[in-house]
Design an enzyme around this catalytic site. Structure first.
Site, PDB file in Angstrom:
ATOM      1  CB  CYS A   2      -1.072   0.177   1.152  1.00 51.41           C
ATOM      2  SG  CYS A   2      -1.556  -0.964   1.384  1.00 51.41           S
ATOM      3  NE  ARG A  54      -6.465  -3.918   2.519  1.00 48.90           N
ATOM      4  CZ  ARG A  54      -7.508  -4.692   2.567  1.00 48.90           C
ATOM      5  NH1 ARG A  54      -8.714  -3.791   2.380  1.00 48.90           N
ATOM      6  NH2 ARG A  54      -7.387  -5.542   2.894  1.00 48.90           N
ATOM      7  CB  ALA A  56      -7.688  -5.413  -0.981  1.00 44.02           C
ATOM      8  CB  ILE A  57      -1.901  -8.583  -0.508  1.00 45.87           C
ATOM      9  CG1 ILE A  57      -1.848  -6.979  -1.508  1.00 45.87           C
ATOM     10  CG2 ILE A  57      -1.058  -9.381  -0.079  1.00 45.87           C
ATOM     11  CD1 ILE A  57      -0.830  -7.789  -3.000  1.00 45.87           C
ATOM     12  CG  ASN A  80       3.979   0.239   1.876  1.00 43.94           C
ATOM     13  OD1 ASN A  80       3.417  -1.441   1.377  1.00 43.94           O
ATOM     14  ND2 ASN A  80       4.762   0.767   1.580  1.00 43.94           N
ATOM     15  CD  GLU A  82       1.920  -8.402   2.540  1.00 42.68           C
ATOM     16  OE1 GLU A  82       0.712  -8.539   3.836  1.00 42.68           O
ATOM     17  OE2 GLU A  82       0.607  -7.576   1.775  1.00 42.68           O
ATOM     18  CG  ASP A 107      -0.261  -7.445   7.363  1.00 42.08           C
ATOM     19  OD1 ASP A 107      -1.668  -7.379   6.994  1.00 42.08           O
ATOM     20  OD2 ASP A 107       0.405  -7.478   7.023  1.00 42.08           O
ATOM     21  CB  SER A 378      12.023 -10.193  -6.666  1.00 47.44           C
ATOM     22  OG  SER A 378      12.953  -9.944  -5.139  1.00 47.44           O
ATOM     23  N   GLY A 379      14.201 -12.188  -6.610  1.00 46.23           N
ATOM     24  CA  GLY A 379      16.094 -13.856  -5.854  1.00 46.23           C
ATOM     25  C   GLY A 379      16.758 -12.275  -4.945  1.00 46.23           C
TER      26      GLY A 379
END
Length: 654
Positions: A2, A54, A56-57, A80, A82, A107, A378-379
């Site tokens: 977000c 937002r 949304a995840i 913002n 996780e 969360d 991603s790596g």
């Protein structure tokens, strides 16, 4: 993922409605960070307002709406990122009898409950994730700004006549009437060295980036911001890891690393929306794909991008890896015309000057990925944690040889190499390549040789490293009235006590190049298309374990990432990965001589440079002439200037 913003004013505006309207205007500037929902909260008596956009995840319902107030009403949060371990934290709260009656499954709600139960600092230390957080304590009348340990998520703040402004980007700060956008010439000098503006500085005076792993606490009416307080530092992790190294066998180390990686990848697969993964075909992204597919009951969606130009295409390697794992793979080959079309968007996406040219393919792969998923792993981080960059072993070897050669001879060699035409260097390299060991082979030899030639006269290992990773080595001679501010790169005493050259390079990259370049590039490019990017290799628990490992488990036989490779080799044949390391780049050098020449000439015009009075025209024009006639590849130096000029032009048009 977000976007957050807000302000804290010593004198409240007439009503909460006025504050809400203003903070809404600020938040709207970050629409792409949060296209799914918006929210505002204000307290006129305290002069505080919080705004939110937002994407949304997790918990797509209205119970995940922000700003969110804690059950007791004491704390109000915008957040913002996780916190991946929120389910474990929720269970812990329930076990100890401190869990409220949760309204939803986000969360954010768990974070608030943790803060109420354990306090702010104790809670933040328990969070596993990427985050930028603003928490208003209504009881103590204190605003807390918090950033994650590695600096994955951005958070800017500035103080103007007692008004504190903050946000995930600079755009919302510029939307507040108190903001004054005076360019920080000292930050421009840093930008020319780093090709980005390192934390804690920003392009504007009186605006800072909150450093990774810190908390800033401020009350209304403060006339200067207090110093951020660390709750975690990479330096302490390095010192602790070196003091208490891993004592198990190599097999035990690889087992433990695999366990940590599986857990980290698994946590980052938690989402209520479709997820995928960026796949370049290299060690880092292939490891993430391997562990994702091992924990998925259906083919993982993987995405890669390719270029037709020789030396810049990794898509064929990614395709081979995807085929081995059976992923649902999508690749896109991009023409120079399509890539160049991204350039006008860059000033708006990056918000302040940023000149890592791989920003273009990063944006393009994000744009393609967003058509299918909302989250992509991603790596990023594998090179810094496990010794993957060529400079970690080549730089060490180079210094050992250079210090045996008298300085006058070194300077003569440097002049000779600098005088060679890139085509001649490429021809000589190609003739010698079959006899070179694997670790000395390069995909862009002339570029690397000329870069090294500029710094073989270095007086110390730190000076050699600084030269290898710097762009303009004397930026104060280019930026008018600018001086370089201290950073770990220019102030070696800011590093932990460590005599090993390779470990010093790895540490410096972790606290400078990683958060200020790599993570900025990925965050802005992905959020520019409303895509959440997650970095499982940057789980702080993995970093802490990596720094307990001896260097021999990272760099071995002139090859990096030994331990990480051993994990990956449990899932894929070595033959699919046995090739020289490639960067995620584009042929800017050729484009500047071809389709971008007129655009660049306009931005580098000598009269224009003099009128703007930011740069000394002479060194810039000389590098431009040398680049055009092919005497030297100055693409990175010129791209720094061009991206600043493009940003400046975009600011003037707003």
């Amino acid at each position: 993922m977000c976007g957050l913003t807000g302000f804290l004013s010593p004198s409240a505006i007439t009503s909460s409605d006025d504050l809400v309207r203003l903070v809404n205007r600020m938040a709207t500037t970050m629409f792409l960070r949060g296209p799914d929902d918006s929210g505002e909260w204000a307290d006129a008596a305290a002069g505080v307002a919080l705004g939110f956009r937002r994407l949304a995840i997790v918990d797509l319902s209205p119970t995940g709406h922000q700003p969110m107030t804690s059950v007791s009403g004491r704390y109000v949060i915008v957040f913002n990122g996780e916190v991946y371990n929120f389910k474990e934290l929720r269970a812990e709260l329930e076990r100890c009898g401190k869990a409220p009656n949760f309204r939803g499954g986000s969360d954010t709600e768990v974070m608030l409950a943790c803060i109420e139960a354990w306090g702010l600092q104790s809670s933040v230390r328990r969070f596993v994730g990427m985050f930028a957080i603003a928490v208003w304590d209504r009881t103590e009348r204190v605003l807390h700004l918090i950033r994650d340990r590695l600096g994955v998520k951005p958070l800017y703040y500035g103080l103007f006549d007692g008004v504190l402004l903050f946000g995930s980007e600079l755009k919302p700060l510029r939307a507040h009437p108190a903001f004054r956008g005076e360019i920080n010439r000292d930050a421009v000098a840093l930008y020319l060295r780093h090709n980005c503006i390192p934390s804690p500085y920003s392009i504007y005076r009186r605006v800072w980036k909150l450093p990774p792993g810190t908390i800033l606490s401020i009350s209304p009416g403060a006339m200067s911001p207090p110093d951020p307080v660390p709750y975690w530092t990479a330096r302490e992790v390095v010192e602790r890891g070196m003091a208490c190294p891993f004592t198990g066998t190599e097999t035990e180390a690889v087992d433990r690393l695999e366990e940590l990686l599986k857990d980290s990848v698994g946590l980052r697969m938690i989402a209520d929306v479709p997820i995928g993964v960026f796949l370049s075909g290299g060690i880092d992204s292939s490891t993430v794909v391997a562990l994702m597919q091992a924990q998925s009951s259906k083919p993982v969606k993987s995405f890669s991008i390719g270029f037709h130009e020789e030396g810049y295409d990794e898509a064929r390697h990614a395709c081979a890896v995807a085929s081995h794992f059976g992923t649902d793979h999508t690749e896109l080959y991009v023409s120079s015309k399509e890539a160049i079309a991204v350039i006008p968007k860059l000033p708006g996406i990056y918000d302040e000057p940023f000149a890592d040219s791989s920003q273009i393919p990063t944006y393009l792969v994000s744009e393609m990925t967003r058509k299918s998923v909302t989250v992509s792993l991603s790596g990023d981080g594998g090179d810094e944690l496990f010794g993957g960059y060529n400079r970690y072993f080549q730089g060490r070897s180079l210094w050992r040889q250079l210090k045996l050669v008298p300085s006058p001879i070194r300077r003569s060699i440097a002049r000779l190499l600098a005088a060679c035409h890139p085509n001649l260097l490429n021809t000589i390299y190609r003739a010698c390549e079959p006899a070179l060991p694997h670790h000395l082979r390069q995909s862009l030899p002339a570029e690397k040789i000329q870069k090294v030639s500029e710094h073989i006269g270095a007086a110390s290992p730190d000076a050699l490293y600084r030269g290898l990773v710097s762009h303009w080595n004397s930026p104060e001679q280019v930026v008018r009235y600018g001086r370089e501010l201290p950073t770990p790169l220019t102030q070696p005493d800011m590093c932990p006590e460590q005599s090993d050259f390779t470990l010093r390079m790895m540490y410096l990259d972790t606290v400078t190049y990683l958060p200020d370049d790599i993570l900025v590039k990925v965050d802005r490019a992905s959020m520019g298309v409303s895509l959440e990017a997650r970095e499982p290799l940057l789980d702080h628990r993995i970093l802490e374990f990596a720094w307990t490992l001896p260097l021999s488990m990272k760099v071995r036989e002139s090859q990096g990432k030994w331990a990480l490779r051993q994990v990956l080799y449990r899932y894929i044949p070595k033959s699919l990965l046995d090739r020289p390391k490639m960067g995620f780049g584009i042929p800017i050098d050729a484009w500047l001589r071809g389709p971008l020449r007129d655009w660049a000439e306009a931005l580098l015009d000598e009269g224009r440079l003099r009128r703007e009075d930011m740069f000394e025209p002479a060194p810039i024009r000389e590098k431009w002439r040398q680049h055009l006639d092919g005497r030297h590849n100055w693409q990175y130096y010129l791209w720094d200037i061009l991206m600043f000029q493009a940003w400046l032009e975009a600011q003037a048009s707003q």
